[in-house]
Design a protein around this motif. Structure first.
Motif, mmCIF file in Angstrom:
data_model
loop_
_atom_site.group_PDB
_atom_site.id
_atom_site.type_symbol
_atom_site.label_atom_id
_atom_site.label_comp_id
_atom_site.label_asym_id
_atom_site.label_seq_id
_atom_site.Cartn_x
_atom_site.Cartn_y
_atom_site.Cartn_z
ATOM 1 N N SER A 110 0.817 -1.218 0.000
ATOM 2 C CA SER A 110 0.000 0.000 0.000
ATOM 3 C C SER A 110 0.849 1.266 0.000
ATOM 4 O O SER A 110 0.413 2.317 -0.478
ATOM 5 C CB SER A 110 -0.930 0.002 1.216
ATOM 6 O OG SER A 110 -0.186 0.073 2.428
ATOM 7 N N CYS A 111 2.085 1.188 0.501
ATOM 8 C CA CYS A 111 2.917 2.390 0.608
ATOM 9 C C CYS A 111 3.456 2.852 -0.740
ATOM 10 O O CYS A 111 4.023 3.945 -0.836
ATOM 11 C CB CYS A 111 4.056 2.150 1.590
ATOM 12 S SG CYS A 111 5.087 0.749 1.140
ATOM 13 N N TRP A 112 3.298 2.066 -1.807
ATOM 14 C CA TRP A 112 3.742 2.526 -3.134
ATOM 15 C C TRP A 112 2.912 3.715 -3.630
ATOM 16 O O TRP A 112 3.303 4.391 -4.572
ATOM 17 C CB TRP A 112 3.693 1.379 -4.139
ATOM 18 C CG TRP A 112 5.046 0.759 -4.365
ATOM 19 C CD1 TRP A 112 5.892 0.983 -5.417
ATOM 20 C CD2 TRP A 112 5.722 -0.178 -3.516
ATOM 21 N NE1 TRP A 112 7.050 0.251 -5.265
ATOM 22 C CE2 TRP A 112 6.961 -0.482 -4.116
ATOM 23 C CE3 TRP A 112 5.384 -0.797 -2.306
ATOM 24 C CZ2 TRP A 112 7.872 -1.361 -3.541
ATOM 25 C CZ3 TRP A 112 6.289 -1.680 -1.734
ATOM 26 C CH2 TRP A 112 7.517 -1.955 -2.352
ATOM 27 N N ASP A 113 1.783 3.988 -2.976
ATOM 28 C CA ASP A 113 0.983 5.155 -3.343
ATOM 29 C C ASP A 113 1.517 6.433 -2.704
ATOM 30 O O ASP A 113 0.947 7.509 -2.911
ATOM 31 C CB ASP A 113 -0.475 4.946 -2.918
ATOM 32 C CG ASP A 113 -1.169 3.897 -3.761
ATOM 33 O OD1 ASP A 113 -0.836 3.774 -4.959
ATOM 34 O OD2 ASP A 113 -2.038 3.175 -3.216
ATOM 35 N N ASP A 114 2.623 6.328 -1.943
ATOM 36 C CA ASP A 114 3.148 7.491 -1.221
ATOM 37 C C ASP A 114 4.650 7.660 -1.471
ATOM 38 O O ASP A 114 5.425 7.859 -0.549
ATOM 39 C CB ASP A 114 2.865 7.331 0.279
ATOM 40 C CG ASP A 114 3.180 8.594 1.064
ATOM 41 O OD1 ASP A 114 3.068 9.697 0.495
ATOM 42 O OD2 ASP A 114 3.555 8.481 2.249
ATOM 43 N N ILE A 130 12.467 5.263 3.038
ATOM 44 C CA ILE A 130 11.370 4.301 3.139
ATOM 45 C C ILE A 130 10.815 4.351 4.551
ATOM 46 O O ILE A 130 11.567 4.406 5.530
ATOM 47 C CB ILE A 130 11.857 2.886 2.779
ATOM 48 C CG1 ILE A 130 12.291 2.856 1.300
ATOM 49 C CG2 ILE A 130 10.771 1.852 3.036
ATOM 50 C CD1 ILE A 130 12.841 1.519 0.847
ATOM 51 N N GLU A 131 9.511 4.359 4.661
ATOM 52 C CA GLU A 131 8.857 4.476 5.958
ATOM 53 C C GLU A 131 9.253 3.326 6.882
ATOM 54 O O GLU A 131 9.425 2.178 6.446
ATOM 55 C CB GLU A 131 7.337 4.493 5.785
ATOM 56 C CG GLU A 131 6.800 5.683 4.995
ATOM 57 C CD GLU A 131 6.759 6.959 5.825
ATOM 58 O OE1 GLU A 131 7.171 6.920 7.006
ATOM 59 O OE2 GLU A 131 6.316 7.990 5.283
ATOM 60 N N THR A 132 9.370 3.637 8.177
ATOM 61 C CA THR A 132 9.732 2.622 9.169
ATOM 62 C C THR A 132 8.753 1.457 9.151
ATOM 63 O O THR A 132 9.145 0.288 9.228
ATOM 64 C CB THR A 132 9.783 3.249 10.577
ATOM 65 O OG1 THR A 132 10.766 4.283 10.593
ATOM 66 C CG2 THR A 132 10.133 2.206 11.626
#
Length: 250
Positions: A50-54, A110-112
């Motif tokens: 899901s984080c590929w959208d950010d 990259i987010e934790t």
């Protein structure tokens, strides 16, 4: 992970290592990667992807394109222990990247939560185990500098997206893993492999989530053809996760 699954994963890593030693490249389908990574990690897949959208726009594109988004993280590994390093720039010499190399490129970290996601941890562990096996004949216990890259390449009716604007290239590391995260409304995006003289060694397309290619970066060059929309009225993007492994002096 069960002892039985761990043993099976080790055996599959040895098979991939043998293919890398023989050919410099090994391709695994998404189904094969699911078997290697195990069901526990797959439960975390949706949260991981899901984080590929950010991702942030890559502002270092020498061609002026705005079609690439990314985040970046660095790790060190030794004897199976993997630690995240302090955030730092990504650097490639112009020998390896004549288009965008030669400068320190700072990308969003990259987010934790992404790094600590069970899927990410399992993938890092499996790749480290694999490349430890690959290095076994040369370095019994290598220390690795690992870079993790989240990429999204976008395309529109008026602009193609180039996954590798530098063309066929090496990354200047020892080993590389490229995993497809998603592929929406994409035409082309064909991965092409070459020997150092430029002779084509084969091509294939990462089509399904978790399709993965492993590369011995010292022996082969790789590139991906530009993408364009199948339907120009719809959103188009290709998401991948790239891990690179480079030996460092102990």
């Amino acid at each position: 992970m069960s002892e039985e699954h761990s043993s099976a994963a080790n055996g599959k890593s040895e098979t991939i290592a043998k293919e890398l030693a023989r050919d410099g490249v090994s391709f695994r389908t998404g189904n094969e990667m699911r078997s290697i990574l195990g069901p526990g990690s797959l439960n975390a897949w949706l949260a991981f992807t899901s984080c590929w959208d950010d991702l942030g726009v890559d502002s270092y594109m020498a061609d002026g394109g705005r079609y690439r988004r990314r985040r970046f993280a660095v790790f060190t590994a030794k004897d199976g222990s993997i630690q995240r390093a302090t955030h730092q720039p990504h650097y490639q010499s112009r020998d390896y990247n004549p288009v965008n190399g030669g400068v320190e490129r700072w990308f969003l970290p990259i987010e934790t939560a992404t790094v600590e996601n069970h899927f990410a941890q399992r993938l890092l562990g499996c790749c480290t185990m694999l490349f430890d096996v690959c290095a076994g004949q040369e370095d019994v216990s290598p220390r690795w500098h690992i870079e993790m890259h989240q990429f999204r390449i976008e395309a529109t009716a008026t602009e193609t997206g180039s996954p590798t604007p530098e063309g066929a290239h090496r990354d200047g590391v020892d080993f590389v893993s490229v995993m497809l995260i998603d592929r929406i409304n994409v035409a082309s995006g064909v991965t092409q492999i070459y020997d150092p003289s430029g002779k084509p060694l084969g091509e294939f397309t990462l089509t399904n989530p978790l399709d993965t290619v492993f590369l011995d970066d010292r022996r082969v060059f790789h590139g991906v053809t530009p993408i364009e929309p199948l339907d120009p009225t719809m959103k188009t993007f290709r998401d991948v996760l790239v891990l690179t492994y480079r030996r460092v002096c102990n």
